[in-house]
Design a protein around this motif. Structure first.
Motif, PDB file in Angstrom:
ATOM      1  N   LEU A  35       0.823  -1.208   0.000  1.00 47.08           N
ATOM      2  CA  LEU A  35       0.000   0.000   0.000  1.00 47.08           C
ATOM      3  C   LEU A  35       0.856   1.256   0.000  1.00 47.08           C
ATOM      4  CD1 LEU A  35      -2.815   1.201   0.075  1.00 47.08           C
ATOM      5  CD2 LEU A  35      -2.754   1.015   2.569  1.00 47.08           C
ATOM      6  N   GLU A  36       1.903   1.283   0.805  1.00 42.80           N
ATOM      7  CA  GLU A  36       2.791   2.443   0.857  1.00 42.80           C
ATOM      8  C   GLU A  36       3.474   2.669  -0.489  1.00 42.80           C
ATOM      9  OE1 GLU A  36       5.398   1.627   4.124  1.00 42.80           O
ATOM     10  OE2 GLU A  36       3.810   1.911   5.597  1.00 42.80           O
ATOM     11  N   SER A  37       3.927   1.605  -1.123  1.00 41.47           N
ATOM     12  CA  SER A  37       4.587   1.738  -2.422  1.00 41.47           C
ATOM     13  C   SER A  37       3.628   2.276  -3.466  1.00 41.47           C
ATOM     14  CB  SER A  37       5.141   0.390  -2.881  1.00 41.47           C
ATOM     15  OG  SER A  37       6.192  -0.014  -2.047  1.00 41.47           O
ATOM     16  N   ILE A  38       2.409   1.756  -3.471  1.00 44.06           N
ATOM     17  CA  ILE A  38       1.415   2.232  -4.436  1.00 44.06           C
ATOM     18  C   ILE A  38       1.089   3.701  -4.192  1.00 44.06           C
ATOM     19  CG2 ILE A  38      -1.009   2.009  -5.126  1.00 44.06           C
ATOM     20  CD1 ILE A  38      -0.620  -1.057  -4.740  1.00 44.06           C
ATOM     21  N   CYS A  39       0.859   4.067  -2.943  1.00 46.31           N
ATOM     22  CA  CYS A  39       0.498   5.455  -2.627  1.00 46.31           C
ATOM     23  C   CYS A  39       1.613   6.446  -2.938  1.00 46.31           C
ATOM     24  CB  CYS A  39       0.090   5.571  -1.167  1.00 46.31           C
ATOM     25  SG  CYS A  39      -1.491   4.787  -0.825  1.00 46.31           S
ATOM     26  N   GLU A  40       2.844   5.991  -2.904  1.00 45.73           N
ATOM     27  CA  GLU A  40       3.982   6.854  -3.214  1.00 45.73           C
ATOM     28  C   GLU A  40       4.416   6.743  -4.673  1.00 45.73           C
ATOM     29  OE1 GLU A  40       5.283   9.196  -1.277  1.00 45.73           O
ATOM     30  OE2 GLU A  40       3.780   8.670   0.222  1.00 45.73           O
ATOM     31  N   GLY A  41       3.766   5.862  -5.443  1.00 43.45           N
ATOM     32  CA  GLY A  41       4.094   5.722  -6.857  1.00 43.45           C
ATOM     33  C   GLY A  41       5.403   5.010  -7.114  1.00 43.45           C
ATOM     34  N   VAL A  42       5.749   4.093  -6.229  1.00 42.89           N
ATOM     35  CA  VAL A  42       7.016   3.381  -6.343  1.00 42.89           C
ATOM     36  C   VAL A  42       6.779   1.987  -6.929  1.00 42.89           C
ATOM     37  CG1 VAL A  42       8.993   2.466  -5.074  1.00 42.89           C
ATOM     38  CG2 VAL A  42       7.935   4.613  -4.351  1.00 42.89           C
ATOM     39  N   PRO A  43       7.248   1.741  -8.147  1.00 49.78           N
ATOM     40  CA  PRO A  43       7.158   0.387  -8.695  1.00 49.78           C
ATOM     41  C   PRO A  43       7.959  -0.571  -7.811  1.00 49.78           C
ATOM     42  CG  PRO A  43       7.743   1.949 -10.405  1.00 49.78           C
ATOM     43  CD  PRO A  43       7.850   2.670  -9.094  1.00 49.78           C
ATOM     44  N   MET A  44       7.547  -1.820  -7.777  1.00 52.15           N
ATOM     45  CA  MET A  44       8.140  -2.759  -6.831  1.00 52.15           C
ATOM     46  C   MET A  44       8.857  -3.919  -7.508  1.00 52.15           C
ATOM     47  SD  MET A  44       4.903  -2.900  -4.256  1.00 52.15           S
ATOM     48  CE  MET A  44       3.680  -2.377  -5.464  1.00 52.15           C
ATOM     49  N   ILE A  45       9.817  -4.449  -6.787  1.00 53.32           N
ATOM     50  CA  ILE A  45      10.466  -5.708  -7.140  1.00 53.32           C
ATOM     51  C   ILE A  45      10.156  -6.648  -5.987  1.00 53.32           C
ATOM     52  CG2 ILE A  45      12.640  -6.913  -7.497  1.00 53.32           C
ATOM     53  CD1 ILE A  45      13.743  -4.307  -8.681  1.00 53.32           C
ATOM     54  N   GLY A  46       9.580  -7.790  -6.304  1.00 49.63           N
ATOM     55  CA  GLY A  46       9.142  -8.680  -5.251  1.00 49.63           C
ATOM     56  C   GLY A  46       9.855 -10.017  -5.240  1.00 49.63           C
ATOM     57  N   MET A  47       9.960 -10.559  -4.047  1.00 51.46           N
ATOM     58  CA  MET A  47      10.463 -11.907  -3.851  1.00 51.46           C
ATOM     59  C   MET A  47       9.729 -12.482  -2.638  1.00 51.46           C
ATOM     60  SD  MET A  47      14.330 -13.358  -3.473  1.00 51.46           S
ATOM     61  CE  MET A  47      14.478 -13.333  -1.691  1.00 51.46           C
ATOM     62  N   PRO A  48       8.496 -12.952  -2.864  1.00 48.75           N
ATOM     63  CA  PRO A  48       7.715 -13.470  -1.744  1.00 48.75           C
ATOM     64  C   PRO A  48       8.386 -14.694  -1.137  1.00 48.75           C
ATOM     65  CG  PRO A  48       6.685 -14.046  -3.816  1.00 48.75           C
ATOM     66  CD  PRO A  48       7.830 -13.131  -4.137  1.00 48.75           C
ATOM     67  N   CYS A  49       8.261 -14.815   0.165  1.00 45.45           N
ATOM     68  CA  CYS A  49       8.923 -15.923   0.862  1.00 45.45           C
ATOM     69  C   CYS A  49       7.949 -16.912   1.482  1.00 45.45           C
ATOM     70  CB  CYS A  49       9.832 -15.372   1.962  1.00 45.45           C
ATOM     71  SG  CYS A  49      11.148 -14.344   1.331  1.00 45.45           S
ATOM     72  N   SER A  50       6.847 -16.429   2.050  1.00 43.51           N
ATOM     73  CA  SER A  50       5.963 -17.358   2.746  1.00 43.51           C
ATOM     74  C   SER A  50       4.572 -16.768   2.937  1.00 43.51           C
ATOM     75  CB  SER A  50       6.552 -17.706   4.108  1.00 43.51           C
ATOM     76  OG  SER A  50       6.618 -16.541   4.905  1.00 43.51           O
ATOM     77  N   ALA A  51       3.706 -17.612   3.441  1.00 36.34           N
ATOM     78  CA  ALA A  51       2.347 -17.261   3.871  1.00 36.34           C
ATOM     79  C   ALA A  51       1.605 -16.409   2.849  1.00 36.34           C
ATOM     80  CB  ALA A  51       2.393 -16.600   5.236  1.00 36.34           C
ATOM     81  N   ASP A  52       1.035 -15.292   3.294  1.00 34.69           N
ATOM     82  CA  ASP A  52       0.213 -14.467   2.419  1.00 34.69           C
ATOM     83  C   ASP A  52       1.031 -13.681   1.396  1.00 34.69           C
ATOM     84  OD1 ASP A  52       1.350 -12.827   4.342  1.00 34.69           O
ATOM     85  OD2 ASP A  52      -0.359 -11.465   4.401  1.00 34.69           O
ATOM     86  N   GLN A  53       2.346 -13.680   1.520  1.00 33.61           N
ATOM     87  CA  GLN A  53       3.190 -12.963   0.560  1.00 33.61           C
ATOM     88  C   GLN A  53       3.014 -13.514  -0.849  1.00 33.61           C
ATOM     89  OE1 GLN A  53       7.199 -13.133   1.968  1.00 33.61           O
ATOM     90  NE2 GLN A  53       6.808 -11.753   3.676  1.00 33.61           N
TER      91      GLN A  53
END
Length: 87
Positions: free
Chosen positions: A7-25
């Motif tokens: 949410l913070e990244s979206i609200c600040e307009g920051v594209p993301m790089i993700g590497m989910p590790c577990s659970a809901d990620q």
């Protein structure tokens, strides 16, 4: 990636790089990458060449420009949600 970070990244307009590790990620990353399309996933984990390759895609390639455009559109939607009587 935690929900608040997303949410913070979206609200600040920051594209993301993700590497989910577990659970809901895993589910969050799938939504952010495949539905909203404002994140790139590290396809091969944190391998040495994978991180700079993904950063390059995000910063200088067409795919990164598309992600930035979609991020700006999401900022507008998020802003409406945070206004009085917003969702």
């Amino acid at each position: 990636m935690a929900g608040n970070s997303t949410l913070e990244s979206i609200c600040e307009g920051v594209p993301m790089i993700g590497m989910p590790c577990s659970a809901d990620q895993m589910m969050n990353a799938r939504s952010v990458s495949n539905v909203w399309k404002v994140e790139l996933q590290l396809e091969h984990g944190a391998e040495r060449n994978e991180i700079p390759k993904t950063i390059r895609k995000l910063m200088v390639e067409k795919q990164g420009e598309d992600i930035k455009d979609r991020t700006l559109k999401l900022i507008e939607k998020a802003t409406l949600c945070f206004k009085e009587a917003g969702s």
